[in-house]
Design a protein around this motif. Structure first.
Motif, PDB file in Angstrom:
ATOM      1  N   VAL A  16     -18.249   5.338   9.210  1.00 31.72           N
ATOM      2  CA  VAL A  16     -16.921   4.633   8.913  1.00 31.72           C
ATOM      3  C   VAL A  16     -15.958   5.521   8.363  1.00 31.72           C
ATOM      4  O   VAL A  16     -14.636   5.567   8.969  1.00 31.72           O
ATOM      5  CB  VAL A  16     -17.131   3.403   8.155  1.00 31.72           C
ATOM      6  N   LEU A  17     -16.329   6.503   7.658  1.00 34.66           N
ATOM      7  CA  LEU A  17     -15.314   7.480   6.819  1.00 34.66           C
ATOM      8  C   LEU A  17     -14.860   8.595   8.027  1.00 34.66           C
ATOM      9  O   LEU A  17     -13.560   8.518   8.099  1.00 34.66           O
ATOM     10  CB  LEU A  17     -16.078   8.194   5.840  1.00 34.66           C
ATOM     11  N   VAL A  18     -15.720   9.021   8.472  1.00 37.12           N
ATOM     12  CA  VAL A  18     -15.387   9.869   9.794  1.00 37.12           C
ATOM     13  C   VAL A  18     -14.503   8.989  10.940  1.00 37.12           C
ATOM     14  O   VAL A  18     -13.471   9.736  11.176  1.00 37.12           O
ATOM     15  CB  VAL A  18     -16.675  10.370  10.597  1.00 37.12           C
ATOM     16  N   TRP A  19     -14.734   7.963  11.146  1.00 40.11           N
ATOM     17  CA  TRP A  19     -13.781   7.112  12.320  1.00 40.11           C
ATOM     18  C   TRP A  19     -12.617   6.836  11.517  1.00 40.11           C
ATOM     19  O   TRP A  19     -11.611   7.168  12.357  1.00 40.11           O
ATOM     20  CB  TRP A  19     -14.596   5.692  12.442  1.00 40.11           C
ATOM     21  N   LYS A  24      -6.841   7.794  11.789  1.00 32.51           N
ATOM     22  CA  LYS A  24      -5.561   7.928  10.937  1.00 32.51           C
ATOM     23  C   LYS A  24      -4.594   9.157  11.600  1.00 32.51           C
ATOM     24  O   LYS A  24      -3.585   9.352  11.550  1.00 32.51           O
ATOM     25  CB  LYS A  24      -6.036   8.155   9.396  1.00 32.51           C
ATOM     26  N   GLN A  25      -5.899  10.275  11.872  1.00 32.35           N
ATOM     27  CA  GLN A  25      -5.029  11.398  12.332  1.00 32.35           C
ATOM     28  C   GLN A  25      -4.248  11.335  13.640  1.00 32.35           C
ATOM     29  O   GLN A  25      -3.328  11.698  13.931  1.00 32.35           O
ATOM     30  CB  GLN A  25      -6.057  12.505  12.555  1.00 32.35           C
ATOM     31  N   GLU A  26      -5.119  10.642  14.459  1.00 31.68           N
ATOM     32  CA  GLU A  26      -4.303  10.064  15.965  1.00 31.68           C
ATOM     33  C   GLU A  26      -3.050   9.331  15.653  1.00 31.68           C
ATOM     34  O   GLU A  26      -2.125   9.644  16.261  1.00 31.68           O
ATOM     35  CB  GLU A  26      -5.463   9.439  16.551  1.00 31.68           C
ATOM     36  N   GLU A  27      -3.278   8.416  14.590  1.00 35.93           N
ATOM     37  CA  GLU A  27      -2.121   7.977  14.497  1.00 35.93           C
ATOM     38  C   GLU A  27      -0.663   8.534  13.917  1.00 35.93           C
ATOM     39  O   GLU A  27       0.185   8.442  14.362  1.00 35.93           O
ATOM     40  CB  GLU A  27      -2.346   6.599  13.370  1.00 35.93           C
ATOM     41  N   THR A  28      -1.208   9.488  13.135  1.00 36.21           N
ATOM     42  CA  THR A  28      -0.137  10.168  12.533  1.00 36.21           C
ATOM     43  C   THR A  28       0.546  11.184  13.624  1.00 36.21           C
ATOM     44  O   THR A  28       1.557  11.485  13.557  1.00 36.21           O
ATOM     45  CB  THR A  28      -0.730  11.119  11.408  1.00 36.21           C
ATOM     46  N   ILE A  29      -0.603  11.766  14.415  1.00 34.06           N
ATOM     47  CA  ILE A  29      -0.005  12.532  15.277  1.00 34.06           C
ATOM     48  C   ILE A  29       0.888  11.689  16.281  1.00 34.06           C
ATOM     49  O   ILE A  29       2.199  12.191  16.559  1.00 34.06           O
ATOM     50  CB  ILE A  29      -1.066  13.052  16.280  1.00 34.06           C
ATOM     51  N   GLU A  30       0.774  10.670  16.759  1.00 38.52           N
ATOM     52  CA  GLU A  30       1.597   9.899  17.621  1.00 38.52           C
ATOM     53  C   GLU A  30       2.844   9.425  17.207  1.00 38.52           C
ATOM     54  O   GLU A  30       4.097   9.363  17.621  1.00 38.52           O
ATOM     55  CB  GLU A  30       0.892   8.444  18.051  1.00 38.52           C
ATOM     56  N   ASN A 187      -6.832  16.996  18.345  1.00 35.21           N
ATOM     57  CA  ASN A 187      -6.369  15.487  18.643  1.00 35.21           C
ATOM     58  C   ASN A 187      -5.030  15.582  19.211  1.00 35.21           C
ATOM     59  O   ASN A 187      -3.963  15.247  18.781  1.00 35.21           O
ATOM     60  CB  ASN A 187      -6.253  15.014  17.211  1.00 35.21           C
ATOM     61  N   THR A 188      -4.818  16.704  20.168  1.00 34.40           N
ATOM     62  CA  THR A 188      -3.566  17.076  20.697  1.00 34.40           C
ATOM     63  C   THR A 188      -2.868  16.272  21.566  1.00 34.40           C
ATOM     64  O   THR A 188      -3.715  15.288  22.469  1.00 34.40           O
ATOM     65  CB  THR A 188      -3.594  18.378  21.492  1.00 34.40           C
ATOM     66  N   GLY A 207     -10.079  22.808  12.607  1.00 30.57           N
ATOM     67  CA  GLY A 207     -10.846  22.665  11.242  1.00 30.57           C
ATOM     68  C   GLY A 207     -10.092  21.788  10.414  1.00 30.57           C
ATOM     69  O   GLY A 207     -10.751  21.366   9.257  1.00 30.57           O
ATOM     70  N   GLU A 208      -8.865  21.339  10.932  1.00 33.85           N
ATOM     71  CA  GLU A 208      -8.197  20.422   9.781  1.00 33.85           C
ATOM     72  C   GLU A 208      -8.943  19.055   9.473  1.00 33.85           C
ATOM     73  O   GLU A 208      -9.137  18.555   8.625  1.00 33.85           O
ATOM     74  CB  GLU A 208      -6.858  19.957  10.427  1.00 33.85           C
ATOM     75  N   SER A 209      -9.614  18.665  10.788  1.00 37.49           N
ATOM     76  CA  SER A 209     -10.261  17.335  10.652  1.00 37.49           C
ATOM     77  C   SER A 209     -11.578  17.541   9.759  1.00 37.49           C
ATOM     78  O   SER A 209     -11.637  16.498   8.917  1.00 37.49           O
ATOM     79  CB  SER A 209     -10.742  16.870  12.081  1.00 37.49           C
ATOM     80  N   TRP A 210     -12.331  18.532   9.982  1.00 44.39           N
ATOM     81  CA  TRP A 210     -13.398  18.538   8.899  1.00 44.39           C
ATOM     82  C   TRP A 210     -12.987  18.907   7.414  1.00 44.39           C
ATOM     83  O   TRP A 210     -13.627  18.386   6.596  1.00 44.39           O
ATOM     84  CB  TRP A 210     -14.105  20.007   9.521  1.00 44.39           C
ATOM     85  N   GLN A 211     -11.962  19.453   7.280  1.00 42.37           N
ATOM     86  CA  GLN A 211     -11.410  19.823   5.899  1.00 42.37           C
ATOM     87  C   GLN A 211     -10.998  18.271   5.169  1.00 42.37           C
ATOM     88  O   GLN A 211     -11.430  17.929   4.261  1.00 42.37           O
ATOM     89  CB  GLN A 211     -10.155  20.494   5.826  1.00 42.37           C
ATOM     90  N   VAL A 212     -10.262  17.176   6.159  1.00 43.14           N
ATOM     91  CA  VAL A 212      -9.962  16.265   5.706  1.00 43.14           C
ATOM     92  C   VAL A 212     -11.206  15.400   5.408  1.00 43.14           C
ATOM     93  O   VAL A 212     -11.230  14.551   4.361  1.00 43.14           O
ATOM     94  CB  VAL A 212      -8.987  15.439   6.633  1.00 43.14           C
TER      95      VAL A 212
END
Length: 252
Positions: A16-19, A24-30, A187-188, A207-212
């Protein structure tokens, strides 16, 4: 068995955490891409306004309208020069006065925008050109790319933004071709300006996703481990009670 039961909530919690991080990253990018289009559209709109103010000067000899053309330029801080064009040849410019420079209309995005990588006034400083056509005449407003880069620098998150004008790209610190754009492989997303036709590219560096995710795991894992231990203990106690409650076999 009790160990496996205790691991179940830990595994589910991590999934659930990974999802959640990915979503969240997809929403931020959009959201960032939409805001970038809005900000850049405002810059281009200011160039459109300046060009529209100079339309009434089209067709007149350069020496008759040069002074007024320069006054129009001064009122727009984003613009650095104004040009008058007839049949795809610039015949009047606020920097040079009367001139004769070929400018092919098909080199512009939607006939309006293009990045000009070299110019006589500042050879090492590419500029953004906005072209407003009126019949066989046109007004061309030039602006430094810095006007666009300032808007991109205003986004205070990890999203990498770049603007595409044809084959040329502009990002917060420089400009160039696609292979020179800073890494934004995760997530481009792409968003095209409906008004002016340029494209905004947005994404996270590799590598940003793995760091978060790692940071989130460090904050959440102790709680998940506690839940797992409690679940395992509860399962162990339940099995122990079940064994004790089982009736003894009769002796023969």
């Amino acid at each position: 068995m009790t160990v496996l039961i205790g691991m179940a909530p830990i595994a589910c919690g991590l999934l659930v955490l990974v999802w959640q991080v990915d979503r969240k990253q997809e929403e931020t990018i959009e959201v960032t891409a939409r805001e970038a289009v809005y900000a850049i559209d405002r810059v281009v709109e200011s160039l459109h306004t300046t060009s529209r103010q100079a339309v009434e000067l089209l067709g007149s000899p350069c020496e008759d309208v040069l002074s007024e053309l320069r006054q129009t330029l001064v009122r727009q801080p984003n613009a650095r020069s104004l040009s008058l064009e007839k049949q795809e040849r610039v015949y009047c410019n606020t920097l040079y006065g009367s001139t004769d420079i070929a400018m092919a209309a098909d080199s512009y995005i939607n006939g309006r925008l293009r990045i000009h990588t070299s110019n006589r006034a500042t050879p090492d400083t590419p500029i953004l050109l906005y072209r407003l056509q009126a019949n066989d005449h046109a007004v061309i407003t030039a602006a430094n790319l810095r006007a666009l880069q300032v808007e991109l620098l205003g986004f205070q998150n990890s999203v990498v933004l770049s603007l595409q004008f044809g084959q040329q790209f502009v990002w917060a610190t420089a400009n160039g071709e696609s292979y020179q754009v800073p890494n934004h492989a995760e997530n481009t997303t792409q968003l095209i300006s409906e008004r002016y036709g340029y494209t905004v590219h947005a994404g996270y560096p590799a590598g940003e996703s793995w760091q978060v995710i790692r940071q989130a795991m460090q904050a959440t894992l102790p709680s998940l481990l506690l839940v797992g231990i409690m679940t395992s203990a509860a399962a162990s106690w339940g099995l122990f009670r079940r064994v004790r409650a089982r009736p003894a076999s009769p002796q023969r």
